[in-house]
Design an enzyme around this catalytic site. Structure first.
Site, PDB file in Angstrom:
ATOM      1  N   HIS B 453       0.808  -1.219   0.000  1.00 53.90           N
ATOM      2  CA  HIS B 453       0.000   0.000   0.000  1.00 53.90           C
ATOM      3  C   HIS B 453       0.842   1.270   0.000  1.00 53.90           C
ATOM      4  O   HIS B 453       0.319   2.381  -0.075  1.00 53.90           O
ATOM      5  CB  HIS B 453      -0.946  -0.008   1.208  1.00 53.90           C
ATOM      6  CG  HIS B 453      -2.298   0.584   0.893  1.00 53.90           C
ATOM      7  ND1 HIS B 453      -2.453   1.673   0.071  1.00 53.90           N
ATOM      8  CD2 HIS B 453      -3.554   0.221   1.272  1.00 53.90           C
ATOM      9  CE1 HIS B 453      -3.747   1.980  -0.021  1.00 53.90           C
ATOM     10  NE2 HIS B 453      -4.433   1.102   0.693  1.00 53.90           N
ATOM     11  N   ASP B 457      -2.586   1.748  -4.580  1.00 53.80           N
ATOM     12  CA  ASP B 457      -3.817   2.011  -3.842  1.00 53.80           C
ATOM     13  C   ASP B 457      -4.944   1.190  -4.462  1.00 53.80           C
ATOM     14  O   ASP B 457      -4.762   0.496  -5.467  1.00 53.80           O
ATOM     15  CB  ASP B 457      -4.162   3.499  -3.890  1.00 53.80           C
ATOM     16  CG  ASP B 457      -3.012   4.344  -3.363  1.00 53.80           C
ATOM     17  OD1 ASP B 457      -2.541   4.057  -2.256  1.00 53.80           O
ATOM     18  OD2 ASP B 457      -2.574   5.248  -4.097  1.00 53.80           O
TER      19      ASP B 457
END
Lengths: 328, 482
Positions: B453, B457
C-alpha cells in the site's frame, strides 16, 4: 576584556580579595619580600604590609597548621606551598584537622582556609618540583579541591575558594603560569566550586580532564577537526572535589566515548573516580570502553629532558588517543 | 613477466547471504583454470551454485575444505596468475561480481580478489588506508564478516531497541566494522533500516507449516495467522521447559530443527510483513469458457507437449497482460522513489510439506501459454529434484501462487519481498450465478491480491484486477495457446 596570564589572574584574585576583606592574608615561603618563587604574591607585601603577607620558615606543617588555626579563629588565610611536592609534611594538618573540624565539632568550628600549591611538570623540575599530588587528598571528605586550567577560572575559582567557609585546596599548574593567557573581566566574579565547564562542543568523543593537559586536548581537537572531521567534546572538571557528577554524565552521554586525561599518574587518580561514576550511571549510553590517558605509574617525573618528555602528556599523545577512540 | 598469487574469495551470492558451504572442489591444486571456469560447488541456504573462477591461472592451494562453511569475503583458495600489472587484479573484482550479478537488486556482489605478493604495490599506494579496508570490495555496502561487526556496545543496543533499528542492515564505520552509536543515530535520522525484524519463534513457525495441505505455502496460508508486531515487541520465543534434573521434557512436546530453507522462509516472511503495509482485495472470475477450452485441448496438448495443461499458464498470461497495461504493479518500493521494473519476471510459489520456493519465469511477457506451461513444469520439476539454480531463483518482479491446488478458496498471501504485489489463483468451483436475470451453473474462481500500500492504492489495483479478470474471461474455445 583584558587578556591576563594565568599567574596574573591568581595574583589579582588574592589582591582583590585582600582589598575586599581585611581578614584575608597570605603566608608561605618567600611570599612576602620575594613575592613568591613564581611571583604569584608579588606586590602584596607592599600593598598590605608584612602582617598580611607573611614569610614563613621552611616548614609546611607549620604553614598549614598556622593557617588552619588562624582560619578557625576567624581569619581567611591563603597558605602557599612553594611546590605541591613539599606539601606532604602538611597532610596531617590538612586531612586530620582542616578537613574534619566542622564534622568533629558538630558545626561549632569551621575552617575557611585556602591552600595553594603549584603542581605539574614540564619545567625540568625533576622528582621534587613536578608532582601532581591530587590523588593524595582526593577522596578525603571535608576537603574541596579545585584545579583551574584557564586564567578566567584561576581567578574565579580562587575568589570562590577564599570566600568558601571550608578548606579548599587550590592546585595551580606551574606550566600554565605564563603559557596560558585568556580574557578575564575587570569586574568581580567567582567561578562556583563544583561546576565543570564544557570547553569545546563535539559529538564524536568526549574528553574529560582538568588543568594543563586540557590545552593539549584542545590543540589536538582542532587538528582532528581539521584533518579528520572528528569533533571532540571537551569537559574541564575545574573542581575535583566535589566532582560535578551531572556535568560528567551529560558530557559522557553526549558521545558515549569517553577519554579521561590527567597528568597525575593513572592508578588511583581522579580519572578512576570519573570512570567509575560513568560506569555506574551510564552503562547504556556507552559506545566504547572508558579510556584514560594519564601519567605513568612510576615514582617520579624524570629530570632528564627526554625522560620528562616521555612522562608528560602532550598534543601528539592526546591526538593519537582521541583518534583511536573516535575510530573505535 | 612474473607470476603472482591471488586469493579467490567467497563472493556475495545473494544480498542476504553471509556465508556459503563448499560442497565439492571441481579443481585440485596444480590444475589449470580458465577464467569463468567452475572451481567448486557451493551450498547456501537459498540454492546451490557453481563458483566460476575470477581469474585464469593455476590453482595453488585450497584454503577451505569440502563441507566447510566460509564467510563471504573470506579466501577459499589461492591461484597463481601471470603478473600483468595492477590492471589484472582490478579487473578480477567485477568478474567475481558476475557470479552474484543476478542478485536481483543489481547490487555489485562483494566477491573480489585480494592480491598480494607482487601486487603489494597496491597496498603501498594505498598509503594510510587501514589494511582490512584493502580486502573490502569498494562497492559492497559493508563487510558482514568484519571482526567487530557483531560487537554491539550498550549504547548501540539501547538505541537500536528504542528505535526499532535492525542492526544487521546498517553499515559499521567503527574499528573492524563495528557499528558505532553514531551509525545508529544516522540510521535513525535517515529512517533507513527502520523496520527491525522482531524476533519471532522460528521453531514455532516450523511447527505450523507441516500441518498445511500438500503444498505448504506460507505465502498463502490463511491457516498461519500473523500479527504484524509494531516496534520492538518482547520476544515471543516460547520457553523450553526443563525439569528439575535438567532434562528437557520430551513427553508433551518435541523439537524440529530449523533447516536453512525454513530459516530463510521465516526471515523473508517476517521482513515482508514488517516492512510492507499489506492491503488485500479479491475478485471472482467466471472462467467457464476457459474450462471449456482446456477440456477441449488438454489431451492433445499432453500428447504433443508431453506435459499436462493446467490453468496456471493462462492466469500468468492474463497477469502479464494486465501488468503491461499497469506497469506500476511490477515495481519495488525504494524509499525515496518507486523502482518500476521493465522486465516482467513472474515468481511462482512451489511448495512441499515443509518448504517453499519461489522460482522465477523470466521475461514471462515474451512467452506463449504453451511456453509458460513448459517453464512452470520445468521449475516445478527442478524444485522437487533440488536442482534449482541461483538464476532460477532471482529477479522475480511479481508473484503468482496457485493456492487452489490445495483446496483454498480464499487466501491472504504475504508479498514476496521486495515485490509490490502477489496474486493467488484459488480453487475453481461450479456455482449458480445470475446472468441476465437467469440462473446459470458457471465455473467460478477467486483471484486474491495482496499489494504494497506504499506503492499501490485501491483504484490502480482494482483496474489491474479487472484487467486480469477481463483477459481470463476472454479466453474461450478459440483461444490460441501457441
Amino acid at each position: 576584556m583584558p587578556v591576563l596570564e594565568y599567574i596574573e589572574a591568581i595574583r589579582l584574585a588574592m589582591k582583590e580579595e585582600m582589598e575586599r576583606d581585611s581578614t584575608v592574608f597570605v603566608l608561605g615561603e618567600d611570599v612576602g619580600v620575594k613575592g613568591g618563587v613564581f611571583g604569584a604574591t608579588k606586590g602584596l607585601l607592599e600593598l598590605f604590609g608584612e602582617y598580611r603577607a607573611l614569610d614563613t620558615p621552611l616548614a609546611e606543617s607549620a604553614i598549614a597548621g598556622v593557617a588552619i588555626g588562624a582560619a578557625m579563629a576567624g581569619m581567611k588565610p591563603i597558605a602557599e606551598m612553594q611546590y605541591a611536592d613539599f606539601m606532604l609534611p602538611a597532610t596531617n594538618q590538612i586531612i586530620n584537622e582542616a578537613a574534619k573540624i566542622r564534622y568533629r565539632s558538630n558545626n561549632d568550628w569551621h575552617c575557611p582556609v585556602v591552600i595553594r600549591a603549584p603542581i605539574g611538570g614540564g619545567v625540568f623540575g625533576g622528582p621534587y618540583h613536578s608532582q601532581c599530588p591530587e590523588s593524595v587528598f582526593f577522596g578525603t571528605p571535608g576537603l574541596k579541591i579545585v584545579a583551574p586550567a584557564t586564567a578566567y577560572d584561576a581567578k574565579g575559582l580562587l575568589k570562590a575558594a577564599i570566600r568558601d567557609p571550608d578548606p579548599v585546596l587550590y592546585f595551580e599548574h606551574k606550566k600554565c603560569y605564563r603559557l596560558i593567557a585568556d580574557e578575564v573581566p575587570d569586574e568581580d566574579y567567582i567561578v562556583p566550586i563544583g561546576k565543570s565547564r564544557v570547553m569545546r562542543e563535539g559529538d564524536d568523543i568526549t574528553v574529560i580532564g582538568y588543568s594543563m593537559p586540557l590545552h593539549f586536548a584542545m590543540q589536538a581537537a582542532e587538528e582532528l577537526s581539521r584533518e579528520e572531521g572528528i569533533e571532540a567534546h571537551i569537559l574541564d572538571l575545574r573542581t575535583l572535589q566535589p566532582l560535578d557528577k551531572e556535568g560528567i554524565l551529560e558530557a559522557a552521554a553526549k558521545t558515549g566515548k569517553v577519554l579521561i586525561i590527567h597528568e597525575d599518574n593513572k592508578t588511583g587518580g581522579v580519572g578512576a573516580e570519573v570512570a567509575a561514576i560513568i560506569a555506574e550511571e551510564l552503562m547504556f549510553d556507552l559506545d566504547a570502553p572508558i579510556r584514560r590517558l594519564c601519567g605513568p605509574d612510576v615514582p617520579a617525573m624524570p629530570i632528564n629532558p627526554p625522560g620528562e618528555k616521555h612522562f608528560l602528556l602532550n598534543k601528539e599523545k592526546l591526538k593519537a588517543a582521541m583518534l583511536e577512540l573516535a575510530r573505535f | 613477466m612474473g607470476k603472482r598469487i591471488v586469493e579467490i574469495v567467497m563472493p556475495q551470492l545473494a544480498e542476504s547471504l553471509v556465508s556459503a558451504t563448499i560442497e565439492r572442489w571441481l579443481k585440485q591444486p596444480g590444475d589449470t583454470v580458465e577464467k569463468y571456469e567452475p572451481i567448486c560447488e557451493l551450498i547456501t541456504d537459498k540454492v546451490n551454485a557453481e563458483l566460476p573462477s575470477t581469474v585464469s591461472g593455476k590453482l595453488v592451494k585450497i584454503l577451505a575444505e569440502e563441507g566447510q562453511e566460509v564467510e563471504v569475503g573470506k579466501p577459499i583458495c589461492l591461484m597463481e596468475v601471470e603478473a600483468e600489472g595492477e590492471a589484472e587484479a582490478e579487473e578480477a573484482g567485477p568478474a567475481a561480481a558476475a557470479v552474484g550479478e543476478a542478485a536481483a537488486a543489481g547490487q555489485p556482489a562483494s566477491g573480489g580478489v585480494a592480491a598480494y605478493g607482487a601486487g603489494a604495490r597496491q597496498h603501498a599506494a594505498a598509503g594510510s588506508a587501514p589494511a582490512d579496508g584493502q580486502r573490502r570490495p569498494p562497492a559492497a555496502p559493508f563487510d558482514p564478516a568484519a571482526p567487530m561487526r557483531h560487537r554491539y556496545s550498550p549504547a548501540v543496543q539501547r538505541l537500536a531497541a528504542e528505535h526499532g533499528i535492525d542492526l544487521s542492515r546498517i553499515a559499521g564505520t567503527g574499528l573492524g566494522g563495528r557499528i558505532t552509536r553514531k551509525d545508529v543515530l544516522a540510521a535513525i535520522a535517515s529512517g533507513a533500516a527502520g523496520a527491525a525484524a522482531v524476533v519471532t519463534s522460528a521453531p514455532a513457525a516450523a511447527a505450523v507449516a507441516p500441518q498445511a495441505a500438500p503444498i505448504a505455502t506460507p505465502a498463502a496460508s490463511i491457516a498461519a495467522p500473523f500479527s504484524a508486531p509494531a516496534g520492538p515487541a518482547p520476544s515471543r520465543i516460547p520457553l523450553i521447559e526443563v525439569d528439575e534434573e535438567g532434562a528437557v521434557n520430551h513427553e508433551r512436546e518435541y523439537f524440529i530443527d530449523v533447516t536453512p530453507i525454513r530459516n530463510t522462509i521465516a526471515k523473508n516472511m517476517r521482513q515482508s510483513v514488517r516492512e510492507i503495509p499489506h492491503a488485500w482485495t479479491m475478485v471472482e472470475v467466471d472462467i467457464t469458457n476457459l474450462v471449456k477450452l482446456r477440456e477441449k485441448i488438454k489431451d492433445e496438448f499432453r500428447k504433443n507437449e508431453g506435459i499436462n495443461l493446467t490453468y496456471l499458464p493462462f492466469v500468468i498470461k492474463a497477469v502479464v497482460g494486465a501488468i503491461k497495461e499497469y506497469p506500476i504493479m511490477n515495481s519495488v518500493w525504494g524509499e525515496d522513489k518507486i523502482i518500476v521494473k521493465r522486465d516482467i519476471n513472474i515468481s511462482i510459489a512451489v511448495g512441499s510439506v515443509d518448504s517453499l520456493y519461489t522460482p522465477v519465469i523470466h521475461n514471462a511477457d515474451q512467452k506463449t501459454i504453451t511456453g509458460l506451461a513448459h517453464e512452470i513444469h520445468n521449475l516445478v520439476r527442478k524444485t522437487r529434484e533440488g536442482k534449482l539454480t541461483l538464476a532460477d531463483m532471482q529477479g522475480g518482479t511479481f508473484t503468482v501462487n496457485n493456492t487452489g491446488t490445495f483446496g483454498s478458496v480464499l487466501s491472504y498471501p504475504i508479498i514476496n519481498y521486495p515485490q509490490a504485489a502477489i496474486l493467488t489463483l484459488e480453487s475453481i468451483v461450479k456455482r449458480p450465478v445470475v446472468i441476465d436475470d437467469m440462473i446459470a451453473i458457471r465455473s467460478m474462481v477467486n483471484l486474491c491480491l495482496s499489494f504494497d500500500h506504499r506503492i499501490l492504492d485501491g483504484v490502480i489495483c482494482g483496474l489491474f484486477h479487472q484487467k486480469v479478470k477481463e483477459i481470463l474471461e476472454s479466453y474461450g474455445p478459440d483461444t490460441k495457446i501457441y
